[in-house]
Design an enzyme around this catalytic site. Structure first.
Site, mmCIF file in Angstrom:
data_model
loop_
_atom_site.group_PDB
_atom_site.id
_atom_site.type_symbol
_atom_site.label_atom_id
_atom_site.label_comp_id
_atom_site.label_asym_id
_atom_site.label_seq_id
_atom_site.Cartn_x
_atom_site.Cartn_y
_atom_site.Cartn_z
ATOM 1 N N SER A 1 24.237 1.480 37.667
ATOM 2 C CA SER A 1 24.250 1.854 36.255
ATOM 3 C C SER A 1 25.123 3.073 35.962
ATOM 4 C CB SER A 1 22.827 2.116 35.764
ATOM 5 O OG SER A 1 22.039 0.954 35.866
ATOM 6 N N HIS B 1 22.781 7.703 34.223
ATOM 7 C CA HIS B 1 23.543 7.207 33.084
ATOM 8 C C HIS B 1 24.381 8.318 32.451
ATOM 9 C CE1 HIS B 1 20.656 3.582 32.223
ATOM 10 N NE2 HIS B 1 21.147 3.581 33.445
#
Length: 204
Positions: A127, A173
């Site tokens: 991610s 993230h």
């Protein structure tokens, strides 16, 4: 469709990263004896266990963790977005630079996780690297299109939508997104400069 045609369709770097992620997941599944859910023991070795990195010298984990996934749904969603976004970015900046964005962004997200989350945390997934690819796409579009304000808003909305669900590593993230945006800003400037030169040349 032959393997070479997939490389052509998605880009050499993007599809190679896809294959690496899938191969690592197969290894995880074999070691876990479960194709659908990876065991905590395997994640503690191949993923990023903060304690192991900080105190047991498992220096490889911030690198390997960006190719490790916790279950079949996790890798399925991530690989879909890798193929979609990675192929777009690769058409803009080329194969080696896409691989660079993936690796540097993934590492940035994992290092932020390492220093801001507790030692007992185990994290894994592409991610952070994918947020880096998305961030690069967003800022390249903003710079070339002359609307960085909207690009920053889009990046902020992307982060909010995808980073506060249960079990999601928001730090990975955030680190990946910021790094990708910085890289994208640089390449956006390069692309815009080339477009300006090409327009001036055609004009004269």
């Amino acid at each position: 469709m032959s393997l070479e045609r997939y490389f052509h369709r998605y880009g050499r770097a993007t599809f190679t990263l896809f294959l690496i992620n899938v191969a690592v997941y197969i290894v995880e599944a074999v070691l876990s004896r479960n194709p659908f859910w990876i065991s905590d023991n395997v994640l503690g070795v191949l993923g990023q266990w903060n304690y192991a990195v900080l105190y047991l010298h498992a220096w490889w984990q911030p690198f390997t963790a960006m190719f490790v996934h916790v279950n079949i749904i996790h890798i399925g969603f991530n690989m879909y977005f890798l193929l979609v976004m990675g192929s777009q970015l690769e058409r803009i900046i080329g194969s080696s630079r896409v691989a660079m964005v993936y690796l540097i962004s993934g590492l940035a997200g994992n290092l932020l996780t390492l220093f801001l989350l507790p030692p007992n945390v185990v994290s894994a997934g592409a991610s952070g690297a994918l947020f880096g690819i998305a961030g690069a796409l967003i800022t390249i579009t903003g710079v070339v299109g002359g609307n960085m304000q909207m690009a920053i808003i889009n990046a902020f909305v992307l982060f909010l939508i995808n980073s506060f669900l249960p079990g999601v590593n928001a730090y990975a993230h955030l680190g990946g997104l910021i790094m990708g945006m910085l890289i994208g800003y640089y390449y956006g400037k390069v692309i815009r400069r080339k477009l300006t030169w090409a327009y001036a040349y055609d004009y004269y």
